[in-house]
Design a protein around this motif. Structure first.
Motif, PDB file in Angstrom:
ATOM      1  N   VAL A   1      33.223  41.548 -28.009  1.00  0.00           N
ATOM      2  CA  VAL A   1      33.578  40.312 -27.307  1.00  0.00           C
ATOM      3  C   VAL A   1      35.017  39.934 -27.637  1.00  0.00           C
ATOM      4  O   VAL A   1      35.457  40.029 -28.781  1.00  0.00           O
ATOM      5  N   SER A   2      35.748  39.490 -26.630  1.00  0.00           N
ATOM      6  CA  SER A   2      37.116  39.019 -26.854  1.00  0.00           C
ATOM      7  C   SER A   2      37.422  37.893 -25.880  1.00  0.00           C
ATOM      8  O   SER A   2      36.709  37.685 -24.894  1.00  0.00           O
ATOM      9  N   ALA A   3      38.500  37.154 -26.173  1.00  0.00           N
ATOM     10  CA  ALA A   3      38.963  36.098 -25.282  1.00  0.00           C
ATOM     11  C   ALA A   3      39.847  36.728 -24.224  1.00  0.00           C
ATOM     12  O   ALA A   3      40.691  37.567 -24.512  1.00  0.00           O
ATOM     13  N   GLU A   4      39.648  36.312 -22.994  1.00  0.00           N
ATOM     14  CA  GLU A   4      40.390  36.857 -21.870  1.00  0.00           C
ATOM     15  C   GLU A   4      41.633  36.020 -21.609  1.00  0.00           C
ATOM     16  O   GLU A   4      41.592  34.791 -21.655  1.00  0.00           O
TER      17      GLU A   4
ATOM     18  N   ALA B   1      22.336  46.252 -19.104  1.00  0.00           N
ATOM     19  CA  ALA B   1      22.296  44.792 -18.984  1.00  0.00           C
ATOM     20  C   ALA B   1      22.600  44.175 -20.340  1.00  0.00           C
ATOM     21  O   ALA B   1      22.347  44.783 -21.386  1.00  0.00           O
ATOM     22  N   LEU B   2      23.167  42.980 -20.314  1.00  0.00           N
ATOM     23  CA  LEU B   2      23.498  42.241 -21.529  1.00  0.00           C
ATOM     24  C   LEU B   2      22.640  40.992 -21.621  1.00  0.00           C
ATOM     25  O   LEU B   2      22.223  40.425 -20.601  1.00  0.00           O
ATOM     26  N   SER B   3      22.399  40.544 -22.841  1.00  0.00           N
ATOM     27  CA  SER B   3      21.709  39.276 -23.049  1.00  0.00           C
ATOM     28  C   SER B   3      22.295  38.588 -24.271  1.00  0.00           C
ATOM     29  O   SER B   3      22.862  39.241 -25.151  1.00  0.00           O
ATOM     30  N   ALA B   4      22.168  37.271 -24.295  1.00  0.00           N
ATOM     31  CA  ALA B   4      22.611  36.470 -25.434  1.00  0.00           C
ATOM     32  C   ALA B   4      21.643  35.300 -25.555  1.00  0.00           C
ATOM     33  O   ALA B   4      21.890  34.204 -25.049  1.00  0.00           O
ATOM     34  N   GLU B   5      20.536  35.566 -26.206  1.00  0.00           N
ATOM     35  CA  GLU B   5      19.451  34.588 -26.277  1.00  0.00           C
ATOM     36  C   GLU B   5      19.905  33.297 -26.950  1.00  0.00           C
ATOM     37  O   GLU B   5      20.573  33.316 -27.980  1.00  0.00           O
ATOM     38  N   GLY B   6      19.566  32.181 -26.319  1.00  0.00           N
ATOM     39  CA  GLY B   6      19.875  30.874 -26.878  1.00  0.00           C
ATOM     40  C   GLY B   6      21.225  30.317 -26.484  1.00  0.00           C
ATOM     41  O   GLY B   6      21.538  29.169 -26.814  1.00  0.00           O
TER      42      GLY B   6
ATOM     43  N   GLY C   1      28.973  24.163 -21.663  1.00  0.00           N
ATOM     44  CA  GLY C   1      28.455  24.906 -22.773  1.00  0.00           C
ATOM     45  C   GLY C   1      28.860  26.336 -22.962  1.00  0.00           C
ATOM     46  O   GLY C   1      28.022  27.140 -23.337  1.00  0.00           O
ATOM     47  N   ALA C   2      30.080  26.730 -22.677  1.00  0.00           N
ATOM     48  CA  ALA C   2      30.489  28.117 -22.890  1.00  0.00           C
ATOM     49  C   ALA C   2      30.575  28.406 -24.386  1.00  0.00           C
ATOM     50  O   ALA C   2      31.146  27.624 -25.149  1.00  0.00           O
TER      51      ALA C   2
ATOM     52  N   GLU D   1      30.266  33.196 -31.793  1.00  0.00           N
ATOM     53  CA  GLU D   1      28.894  32.839 -31.436  1.00  0.00           C
ATOM     54  C   GLU D   1      28.287  33.873 -30.491  1.00  0.00           C
ATOM     55  O   GLU D   1      27.140  34.312 -30.672  1.00  0.00           O
ATOM     56  N   LEU D   2      29.059  34.284 -29.483  1.00  0.00           N
ATOM     57  CA  LEU D   2      28.556  35.268 -28.531  1.00  0.00           C
ATOM     58  C   LEU D   2      28.394  36.636 -29.192  1.00  0.00           C
ATOM     59  O   LEU D   2      27.417  37.351 -28.934  1.00  0.00           O
ATOM     60  N   SER D   3      29.320  37.005 -30.062  1.00  0.00           N
ATOM     61  CA  SER D   3      29.229  38.301 -30.747  1.00  0.00           C
ATOM     62  C   SER D   3      27.945  38.416 -31.554  1.00  0.00           C
ATOM     63  O   SER D   3      27.332  39.488 -31.625  1.00  0.00           O
ATOM     64  N   THR D   4      27.533  37.307 -32.173  1.00  0.00           N
ATOM     65  CA  THR D   4      26.316  37.316 -32.988  1.00  0.00           C
ATOM     66  C   THR D   4      25.064  37.453 -32.127  1.00  0.00           C
ATOM     67  O   THR D   4      24.120  38.163 -32.493  1.00  0.00           O
ATOM     68  N   ALA D   5      25.043  36.783 -30.993  1.00  0.00           N
ATOM     69  CA  ALA D   5      23.842  36.754 -30.147  1.00  0.00           C
ATOM     70  C   ALA D   5      23.769  37.908 -29.150  1.00  0.00           C
ATOM     71  O   ALA D   5      22.698  38.188 -28.608  1.00  0.00           O
TER      72      ALA D   5
END
Length: 202
Positions: free
Chosen positions: A102-105, A129-134, A181-182, A187-191
């Motif tokens: 994950v990185s900032a664009e 497919a990707l997922s990021a639960e929660g 809520g982005a 946070e995204l890397s962990t999930a």
């Protein structure tokens, strides 16, 4: 009429070409927005066992029109597909070795959260497919095929926009909206989880 070329290459599930020394290239012609048979071959004539490989198909339409804000411009369009020769569960799929970072664009693309996931595959990956639960938001692509060694970017789209307060007279009649809520990079890397067809069987 749409004209182009269809390229077909049998591959093992490690991504290596098998059977044919080079891809078969077929000139195709089809009416737009129509279902057209472009190629067929009896399974008994294939040079690979049905459960040991697939057909990597690439269609390049050379005279298609790409929609733009100005009404459209001529340019080639490429579409890819992985054609299984038997039901996927019977195939000897290998670990695709999917890696996701994950990185900032840079920039502020419309509808983007500013986050992007860079995917890499060591071997062919099917229905990725990707997922990021929660976490709020969604990904702008899913269910795609990645070839061995391919890299692909998937952007994070914020959760459905939230209308502004209708009671504010300064905003009356307007359709201003804001994304909600982005998540952040950490946070995204962990999930974040990346799945493909093979991992769905585990």
């Amino acid at each position: 009429m749409v004209r182009g070329e269809l390229s077909l290459q049998p591959r093992g599930f490690d991504g290596s070409p098998v059977g044919w020394r080079s891809p078969a290239v077929i000139a195709v012609e089809a009416a737009p927005e129509a279902a057209t048979l472009l190629w067929s071959c009896p399974l008994s004539d294939m040079s690979i066992r049905m459960h040991e490989g697939y057909i990597d198909a690439r269609l390049v339409a050379t005279n298609s029109v790409v929609a733009t804000g100005g009404g459209g411009s001529a340019g080639p369009i490429e579409r890819r597909a992985a054609l299984f020769l038997t039901e996927p569960k019977a195939c000897a799929l290998v670990d695709a070795g999917l890696d996701a970072a994950v990185s900032a664009e840079d920039g502020d693309a419309v509808g983007s959260s500013g986050l992007v996931v860079r995917l890499r595959a060591k071997a062919p990956a099917f229905y990725v497919a990707l997922s990021a639960e929660g976490l709020d938001g969604r990904f702008d692509d899913a269910g795609f095929h990645m070839a061995a060694g391919e890299e692909r970017l998937v952007r994070v789209v914020p959760e459905a926009v939230i209308p502004t307060l209708a009671g504010d007279p300064r905003l009356a009649g307007e359709s201003r909206q804001r994304a909600g809520g982005a998540p952040g990079v950490a946070e995204l890397s962990t999930a974040l989880r990346a799945y493909d067809l093979r991992s769905s069987y585990e």
